[in-house]
Each structure stands twice: as structure tokens, then as C-alpha cells.
Design a protein around this motif. Structure first.
Motif, PDB file in Angstrom:
ATOM      1  N   ARG A  33     -20.337   9.992   4.756  1.00 52.05           N
ATOM      2  CA  ARG A  33     -19.769   9.740   6.079  1.00 52.05           C
ATOM      3  C   ARG A  33     -18.850   8.522   6.053  1.00 52.05           C
ATOM      4  NH1 ARG A  33     -25.076  10.734   9.952  1.00 52.05           N
ATOM      5  NH2 ARG A  33     -24.978  13.004   9.909  1.00 52.05           N
ATOM      6  N   PHE A  34     -19.242   7.524   5.287  1.00 53.73           N
ATOM      7  CA  PHE A  34     -18.440   6.304   5.198  1.00 53.73           C
ATOM      8  C   PHE A  34     -17.090   6.604   4.580  1.00 53.73           C
ATOM      9  CE2 PHE A  34     -17.197   2.469   2.830  1.00 53.73           C
ATOM     10  CZ  PHE A  34     -17.091   1.599   3.902  1.00 53.73           C
ATOM     11  N   ARG A  35     -17.064   7.428   3.545  1.00 62.56           N
ATOM     12  CA  ARG A  35     -15.811   7.762   2.890  1.00 62.56           C
ATOM     13  C   ARG A  35     -14.880   8.535   3.815  1.00 62.56           C
ATOM     14  NH1 ARG A  35     -18.273   9.640  -2.966  1.00 62.56           N
ATOM     15  NH2 ARG A  35     -18.570   7.552  -3.825  1.00 62.56           N
ATOM     16  N   VAL A  36     -15.415   9.484   4.560  1.00 58.54           N
ATOM     17  CA  VAL A  36     -14.598  10.248   5.497  1.00 58.54           C
ATOM     18  C   VAL A  36     -14.005   9.330   6.556  1.00 58.54           C
ATOM     19  CG1 VAL A  36     -14.644  12.023   7.277  1.00 58.54           C
ATOM     20  CG2 VAL A  36     -15.832  12.403   5.108  1.00 58.54           C
ATOM     21  N   TYR A  37     -14.826   8.435   7.036  1.00 58.42           N
ATOM     22  CA  TYR A  37     -14.358   7.511   8.072  1.00 58.42           C
ATOM     23  C   TYR A  37     -13.239   6.618   7.548  1.00 58.42           C
ATOM     24  CZ  TYR A  37     -14.362   3.553  11.252  1.00 58.42           C
ATOM     25  OH  TYR A  37     -13.965   2.568  12.106  1.00 58.42           O
ATOM     26  N   MET A  38     -13.367   6.156   6.287  1.00 59.43           N
ATOM     27  CA  MET A  38     -12.383   5.231   5.728  1.00 59.43           C
ATOM     28  C   MET A  38     -11.017   5.874   5.519  1.00 59.43           C
ATOM     29  SD  MET A  38     -13.531   2.219   5.464  1.00 59.43           S
ATOM     30  CE  MET A  38     -12.448   1.453   4.286  1.00 59.43           C
ATOM     31  N   GLU A  39     -10.928   7.208   5.474  1.00 57.55           N
ATOM     32  CA  GLU A  39      -9.660   7.887   5.276  1.00 57.55           C
ATOM     33  C   GLU A  39      -8.830   7.966   6.556  1.00 57.55           C
ATOM     34  OE1 GLU A  39     -10.602  11.631   3.634  1.00 57.55           O
ATOM     35  OE2 GLU A  39     -11.169  10.834   1.676  1.00 57.55           O
ATOM     36  N   VAL A  40      -9.380   7.570   7.674  1.00 60.34           N
ATOM     37  CA  VAL A  40      -8.677   7.640   8.948  1.00 60.34           C
ATOM     38  C   VAL A  40      -8.193   6.249   9.334  1.00 60.34           C
ATOM     39  CG1 VAL A  40      -8.878   8.211  11.394  1.00 60.34           C
ATOM     40  CG2 VAL A  40     -10.079   9.584   9.683  1.00 60.34           C
ATOM     41  N   GLY A  41      -6.887   6.123   9.546  1.00 63.49           N
ATOM     42  CA  GLY A  41      -6.322   4.831   9.925  1.00 63.49           C
ATOM     43  C   GLY A  41      -6.077   4.734  11.415  1.00 63.49           C
ATOM     44  N   ASN A  42      -5.865   3.530  11.893  1.00 70.13           N
ATOM     45  CA  ASN A  42      -5.558   3.293  13.296  1.00 70.13           C
ATOM     46  C   ASN A  42      -4.081   2.946  13.457  1.00 70.13           C
ATOM     47  OD1 ASN A  42      -8.249   3.598  14.266  1.00 70.13           O
ATOM     48  ND2 ASN A  42      -8.723   1.549  13.482  1.00 70.13           N
ATOM     49  N   ILE A  94       0.494   2.440  10.299  1.00 72.39           N
ATOM     50  CA  ILE A  94      -0.915   2.738  10.061  1.00 72.39           C
ATOM     51  C   ILE A  94      -1.330   1.996   8.802  1.00 72.39           C
ATOM     52  CG2 ILE A  94      -2.634   4.521   9.600  1.00 72.39           C
ATOM     53  CD1 ILE A  94      -0.857   6.496  11.067  1.00 72.39           C
ATOM     54  N   GLY A  95      -2.238   1.047   8.928  1.00 76.02           N
ATOM     55  CA  GLY A  95      -2.663   0.273   7.775  1.00 76.02           C
ATOM     56  C   GLY A  95      -1.500  -0.494   7.183  1.00 76.02           C
ATOM     57  N   ASP A  96      -1.292  -0.312   5.877  1.00 77.64           N
ATOM     58  CA  ASP A  96      -0.209  -0.999   5.168  1.00 77.64           C
ATOM     59  C   ASP A  96       1.047  -0.147   5.048  1.00 77.64           C
ATOM     60  OD1 ASP A  96      -1.762  -3.282   4.741  1.00 77.64           O
ATOM     61  OD2 ASP A  96      -2.688  -2.400   2.960  1.00 77.64           O
ATOM     62  N   ALA A 150       7.346   2.550  11.456  1.00 82.48           N
ATOM     63  CA  ALA A 150       7.971   3.820  11.821  1.00 82.48           C
ATOM     64  C   ALA A 150       8.319   3.799  13.310  1.00 82.48           C
ATOM     65  CB  ALA A 150       7.038   4.987  11.523  1.00 82.48           C
ATOM     66  N   PRO A 151       9.386   4.517  13.694  1.00 82.08           N
ATOM     67  CA  PRO A 151       9.751   4.575  15.108  1.00 82.08           C
ATOM     68  C   PRO A 151       8.974   5.670  15.832  1.00 82.08           C
ATOM     69  CG  PRO A 151      11.357   5.767  13.828  1.00 82.08           C
ATOM     70  CD  PRO A 151      10.349   5.232  12.845  1.00 82.08           C
ATOM     71  N   GLU A 180      -1.125   0.944  14.703  1.00 80.83           N
ATOM     72  CA  GLU A 180      -0.878  -0.427  15.158  1.00 80.83           C
ATOM     73  C   GLU A 180       0.540  -0.506  15.710  1.00 80.83           C
ATOM     74  OE1 GLU A 180      -0.310  -4.896  13.232  1.00 80.83           O
ATOM     75  OE2 GLU A 180      -1.233  -3.288  12.048  1.00 80.83           O
ATOM     76  N   LYS A 181       0.686  -1.018  16.905  1.00 83.72           N
ATOM     77  CA  LYS A 181       2.007  -1.157  17.511  1.00 83.72           C
ATOM     78  C   LYS A 181       2.638  -2.475  17.093  1.00 83.72           C
ATOM     79  CE  LYS A 181       1.421   1.930  21.435  1.00 83.72           C
ATOM     80  NZ  LYS A 181       1.613   2.123  22.885  1.00 83.72           N
ATOM     81  N   LEU A 182       3.939  -2.417  16.825  1.00 86.89           N
ATOM     82  CA  LEU A 182       4.682  -3.582  16.364  1.00 86.89           C
ATOM     83  C   LEU A 182       5.742  -3.959  17.387  1.00 86.89           C
ATOM     84  CD1 LEU A 182       5.343  -2.380  12.707  1.00 86.89           C
ATOM     85  CD2 LEU A 182       3.491  -3.878  13.467  1.00 86.89           C
ATOM     86  N   ALA A 183       6.059  -5.235  17.454  1.00 86.70           N
ATOM     87  CA  ALA A 183       7.187  -5.671  18.274  1.00 86.70           C
ATOM     88  C   ALA A 183       8.465  -5.109  17.659  1.00 86.70           C
ATOM     89  CB  ALA A 183       7.249  -7.192  18.315  1.00 86.70           C
TER      90      ALA A 183
END
Length: 336
Positions: A20-29, A158-160, A164-165, A31-34
């Protein structure tokens, strides 16, 4: 023995947690940038980027946009981007990476009138409600063949990942709302086709020519590589019912005069170029259009004829090899 039995559930439980931990780690959040973290300056960074990626804006609003000119003069004002749609309607594009203001609303209307445009696209970082109301009012009250779009641009990652626009339509003509669902489906399907077509073509290129060797499959309907000098490139183009190989001339901003000069240089050697290519080419240079091109488009199929892709890709590659051979020594002789 009892101690071993007691350990078994723990092992299974730990394994379940790990999976479950591995599946969760594959999903990124997301992040909004200025916006100014991505494009430091609107005129120097964002507008040139949008010029080169105008198909992304076209996809967002459901139009097939073709770039014509940057910083188009209208009296004492300069329009950010001047374009046209698939029906050759004039399109004005005004950028504002900040919150909308009255000054830019006035410019949009001024450019529409001054250039006799049918379509206006106002891009902003944030839209005030009064300007949303104003654009909706313009769509309701102006002629049926006029369209006003208000588009919000955001920066995300997303992550590193690279920034992207994200382009979101805030206001559009009423017909747009009805057609947008269908348009998005068509664009998505077309992008899948384009990625697959270019992937297969690039696989076939290997061992035949070094041109486009460093290119990657794309959702664009063209695939381009440098011809070895600034502003000169070799392009594959594909549309639904046709294709072409192209020698393309465009030194970008304020370069129409230089582009025409380069075009005339090659045109003065037209007979030798066409003799080497082995066929008559099409020569395109129009006053008021910045770029120029020389191309071959005698193909009886396109992106929509998937069963003919194999033969079409072979023909395109062979003709691109002929095109490079025809232009190579003349490119080397060019001294502009």
C-alpha cells in the motif's frame, strides 16, 4: 512451533503495509507556482513561449490557431500575438500575467477594431468578476460572428517535474460550451494518433538519416530539426488528409525582411535545388506573413489513414533525405 505461528500474521500484515505504501508513493500532488517563477517577464518570456506553443492555447479554446505575428502594431499600441484560426479568421491575443484591469479590456476592444478581427483571446493570471461580466456581455451583445475568450493561465508542477502551464477557459461564446466536450475528445484522439505516428516514423529513421535523430514524439502536427543555421529547419508535417516535408525559414521576431532575403537566396538557385531533389517543389513566400517555406506535399494519405501509415512514413523519410540533399550545400553557402 507456537512462536512461529504467531509470527505469520505479522509478516503478512507488514507485506500489506509495504504494498500500500508503494502504491501511495507513486501518486504526486499538484503544486501551484507563481507565474513569474516560470516566466520572469510577460513580454520577454511568456509571449515568446506562447508563440511557440500556440497549439496549446488553441486546444484550450477549441480552435486550430496559426501564429502570424508578434507585437503587431495598431496605431500607437502593440498587440501581443496576432494569429488566425482554421477558417482564416483573424485572432488577437492579449496577455496579462496579473489580475485583469480596465486598461487591458480596452486594448482588447481596440485591437479587435483596429485589425478587424473576429476572435479575441484575453489571457490573464486572475480575472476580476467585473471583467468576467464584461466579456460575457460582449459575447451576448456583439455580432454572431465575433467571439471573446477570457482564459486563465496557472503554473503547476508535480514533485520535481518541470513547471507546466494550465490554461482554463473562464468566458467563451455560448456555442463554445456546447461544442467543447466534443472538441476535447477529438483533440485527445488526435494527440494519441500524432504521438504514435511520430514514434513509428522516428523508429524507421534510424540507420537511414541523422536528421531528426534527437527528436522525440510529440502531440504537434509537425516534427522539426535544425538545418544547421539560425532560423532554418527541416520539418515533417502531417494533417488528417495529407502530409509534407518542408524546408522552413523563420528567424522569429522582427525577421520578415531577413526571411524574405534568405528565401530569395534559395529561389535564385531554384533550378539546381529542384534538379537535385528530382521534382518541382512548392515555394511559399507571402507579403505580411513572416515565415517562408519550400516544400513537397504530393501524398495521397494523412494522419486519418492509419492503414496507410507504413507506406506514408517510408515516403516521407525518403523525400526528407532528398530535400536535405537538395539544400545542404546551399545552406552551407548562405552568408546572412
Amino acid at each position: 512451533m507456537n512462536e512461529e505461528l504467531l509470527q505469520r500474521p505479522k509478516k503478512k500484515y507488514l507485506l500489506l503495509i509495504t504494498i500500500r505504501f508503494r502504491v501511495y508513493m507513486e501518486v504526486g500532488n499538484i503544486e501551484k507556482l507563481a507565474l513569474h517563477e516560470i516566466w520572469i517577464n510577460e513580454a520577454l518570456n511568456f509571449t515568446p513561449w506562447l508563440e511557440k506553443n500556440i497549439e496549446l492555447l488553441g486546444e484550450a479554446v477549441g480552435l486550430q490557431l496559426s501564429f502570424i505575428e508578434r507585437e503587431k502594431k495598431t496605431g500607437s499600441f502593440s498587440l501581443d500575438l496576432f494569429a488566425e484560426d482554421e477558417n482564416h479568421n483573424k485572432v488577437i491575443i492579449e496577455n496579462q500575467l496579473e489580475k485583469t484591469d480596465h486598461d487591458h479590456l480596452g486594448k482588447v476592444i481596440t485591437y479587435m477594431a483596429g485589425l478587424d478581427a473576429k476572435i479575441a483571446i484575453w489571457i490573464c493570471g486572475n480575472a476580476r468578476q467585473e471583467h468576467i461580466n464584461a466579456v460575457n456581455w460582449l459575447n451576448e451583445k456583439t455580432l454572431d460572428d465575433m467571439s471573446f475568450y477570457l482564459v486563465k493561465v496557472e503554473g503547476i508542477k508535480i514533485g520535481d517535474s518541470l513547471p507546466a502551464p494550465l490554461l482554463s477557459v473562464i468566458c467563451a461564446p455560448s456555442q463554445y460550451v456546447k461544442e467543447m466536450g466534443k472538441t476535447k475528445e477529438e483533440f485527445t484522439e488526435r494527440h494519441k494518433f500524432l504521438l504514435e505516428f511520430w514514434r513509428l516514423l522516428l523508429d524507421k529513421i534510424k540507420g537511414k538519416t541523422s536528421l531528426h535523430a534527437n527528436a522525440s514524439p510529440t502531440i504537434n502536427n509537425w516534427l522539426s530539426t535544425s538545418a544547421g543555421k539560425s532560423g532554418l529547419s527541416y520539418k515533417y508535417n502531417i494533417i488528417k488528409n495529407g502530409a509534407s516535408v518542408q524546408f522552413y525559414i523563420d528567424r522569429v521576431k522582427d525577421s520578415e525582411a531577413v526571411n524574405k532575403q534568405i528565401f530569395k537566396f534559395f529561389e535564385s538557385r531554384k533550378k539546381e535545388i529542384e534538379d537535385t531533389f528530382g521534382d518541382d517543389l512548392s515555394w511559399y513566400s507571402v507579403e505580411g506573413i513572416r515565415n517562408c517555406s519550400i516544400y513537397w506535399n504530393k501524398y495521397d494519405s494523412g494522419l486519418g489513414d492509419k492503414e496507410k501509415w507504413d507506406d506514408l512514413q517510408d515516403a516521407l523519410i525518403n523525400d526528407m533525405i532528398r530535400l536535405e540533399k537538395a539544400f545542404k550545400k546551399h545552406v552551407e553557402a548562405l552568408n546572412i
